[in-house]
Design an enzyme around this catalytic site. Structure first.
Site, PDB file in Angstrom:
ATOM      1  N   LYS A 175       1.275  -1.007  -0.078  1.00 37.18           N
ATOM      2  CA  LYS A 175      -0.045  -0.331  -0.226  1.00 37.18           C
ATOM      3  C   LYS A 175       1.061   1.170   0.099  1.00 37.18           C
ATOM      4  CE  LYS A 175      -3.851  -2.385   1.775  1.00 37.18           C
ATOM      5  NZ  LYS A 175      -4.880  -2.180   2.583  1.00 37.18           N
ATOM      6  N   TYR A 219     -11.928  -1.515  -3.992  1.00 41.48           N
ATOM      7  CA  TYR A 219     -12.284  -1.402  -2.893  1.00 41.48           C
ATOM      8  C   TYR A 219     -14.589  -1.939  -2.423  1.00 41.48           C
ATOM      9  CZ  TYR A 219      -8.214  -1.195  -0.561  1.00 41.48           C
ATOM     10  OH  TYR A 219      -7.332  -2.695   0.113  1.00 41.48           O
ATOM     11  N   ASN A 249      -2.426   0.004   6.434  1.00 37.22           N
ATOM     12  CA  ASN A 249      -2.382  -1.083   6.928  1.00 37.22           C
ATOM     13  C   ASN A 249      -0.816  -2.190   5.831  1.00 37.22           C
ATOM     14  OD1 ASN A 249      -4.076  -2.368   4.907  1.00 37.22           O
ATOM     15  ND2 ASN A 249      -5.503  -3.608   7.546  1.00 37.22           N
ATOM     16  N   HIS A 252      -1.996  -5.343   1.664  1.00 35.67           N
ATOM     17  CA  HIS A 252      -3.842  -6.494   0.823  1.00 35.67           C
ATOM     18  C   HIS A 252      -3.299  -7.667   0.680  1.00 35.67           C
ATOM     19  CE1 HIS A 252      -7.612  -7.298  -0.875  1.00 35.67           C
ATOM     20  NE2 HIS A 252      -6.706  -7.580  -1.750  1.00 35.67           N
ATOM     21  N   GLU A 308      -9.536  -9.902  -8.713  1.00 37.67           N
ATOM     22  CA  GLU A 308      -8.374  -8.903  -8.760  1.00 37.67           C
ATOM     23  C   GLU A 308      -7.174  -8.503  -9.414  1.00 37.67           C
ATOM     24  OE1 GLU A 308      -7.804  -9.039  -4.261  1.00 37.67           O
ATOM     25  OE2 GLU A 308      -9.684  -8.398  -3.854  1.00 37.67           O
TER      26      GLU A 308
HETATM   27  P1  CMP Z   1      -7.583  -4.262   3.128  1.00 38.64           P
HETATM   28  O1  CMP Z   1      -7.655  -6.007   3.648  1.00 38.64           O
HETATM   29  O2  CMP Z   1      -7.052  -3.992   1.904  1.00 38.64           O
HETATM   30  O3  CMP Z   1      -8.727  -4.475   3.098  1.00 38.64           O
HETATM   31  C1  CMP Z   1      -9.878  -3.537   3.154  1.00 38.64           C
HETATM   32  C2  CMP Z   1      -9.304  -1.745   3.857  1.00 38.64           C
HETATM   33  O4  CMP Z   1     -10.088  -1.788   5.020  1.00 38.64           O
HETATM   34  C3  CMP Z   1      -7.968  -2.721   5.262  1.00 38.64           C
HETATM   35  O5  CMP Z   1      -7.092  -3.740   4.477  1.00 38.64           O
HETATM   36  C4  CMP Z   1      -8.035  -1.745   5.928  1.00 38.64           C
HETATM   37  O6  CMP Z   1      -7.015  -0.728   5.042  1.00 38.64           O
HETATM   38  C5  CMP Z   1      -9.026  -1.167   5.387  1.00 38.64           C
HETATM   39  N1  CMP Z   1     -10.038  -1.317   6.175  1.00 38.64           N
HETATM   40  C6  CMP Z   1     -10.431  -2.018   6.940  1.00 38.64           C
HETATM   41  N2  CMP Z   1     -11.259  -1.646   8.096  1.00 38.64           N
HETATM   42  C7  CMP Z   1     -10.863  -0.169   8.629  1.00 38.64           C
HETATM   43  C8  CMP Z   1     -11.233   0.946   9.690  1.00 38.64           C
HETATM   44  N3  CMP Z   1     -11.746   0.450  10.505  1.00 38.64           N
HETATM   45  N4  CMP Z   1     -11.044   1.661   9.082  1.00 38.64           N
HETATM   46  C9  CMP Z   1     -10.065   2.302   8.477  1.00 38.64           C
HETATM   47  N5  CMP Z   1      -9.789   1.540   7.535  1.00 38.64           N
HETATM   48  C10 CMP Z   1     -10.247   0.311   7.275  1.00 38.64           C
END
Ligand code: CMP
Length: 139
Positions: A11, A51, A114, A117, A128
């Site tokens: 990311k 998303y 985070n 993905h 995807e």
């Molecule tokens: P990802 O695994 O890419 O899938 C969905 C994404 O949404 C997740 O990682 C985070 O980057 C984001 N995400 C999920 N939960 C939250 C949350 N509570 N607050 C903000 N971002 C979130």
């Protein structure tokens, strides 16, 4: 290819802070083979489409802004049981809950930022992968 591939994005914050190579090392050291990879910037439209499953969630707008704020590294990874094994390697969405030895424990900043993905099913891995790569870009 079912059960054998997953899709990942390193990311924007992880690309920007220079951890791309370390994350790719962890991926390879854990037995995944790179079948496709590229650095690309998502438009807001592309991030929103990718998303779309989260469009009703309160964090959707923030997620779309963040995922289009800078380049990501998109990749298709191959390994037996790829989806499940890669989700184990990246760890919990919230880095505070991620296990030692996972990518998110090492490099994620927050639940939103985070680091990485990982597809959540074989079906979504194919969707995807095809979202980001044409057949001629897969090896
Ligand atoms: P990802 O695994 O890419 O899938 C969905 C994404 O949404 C997740 O990682 C985070 O980057 C984001 N995400 C999920 N939960 C939250 C949350 N509570 N607050 C903000 N971002 C979130």
């Amino acid at each position: 290819m079912a059960n054998n591939i997953t899709f990942t994005m390193i990311k924007p914050e992880a690309v920007a802070n220079g951890t791309t190579g370390k994350i790719i090392d962890m991926i390879i050291e854990n037995g995944f083979t790179i079948k496709a990879m590229k650095l690309k910037q998502l438009s807001k439209e592309e991030a929103g489409e990718f998303y779309a499953v989260h469009s009703e969630r309160p964090f959707y707008g923030e997620l779309v802004d963040y995922m289009s704020e800078g380049p990501i590294v998109a990749a298709i990874l191959e390994k037996d049981n790829a989806v499940e094994d890669f989700r184990a390697l990246i760890g919990s969405t919230d880095p505070a809950e991620a296990a030692e030895g996972t990518i998110r424990k090492a490099y994620a900043e927050s639940k939103a930022k985070n680091a990485c993905h990982g597809s959540d099913s074989d079906e979504n891995a194919l969707i995807e992968a095809n979202f980001h790569f044409s057949a001629s870009e897969m090896f």
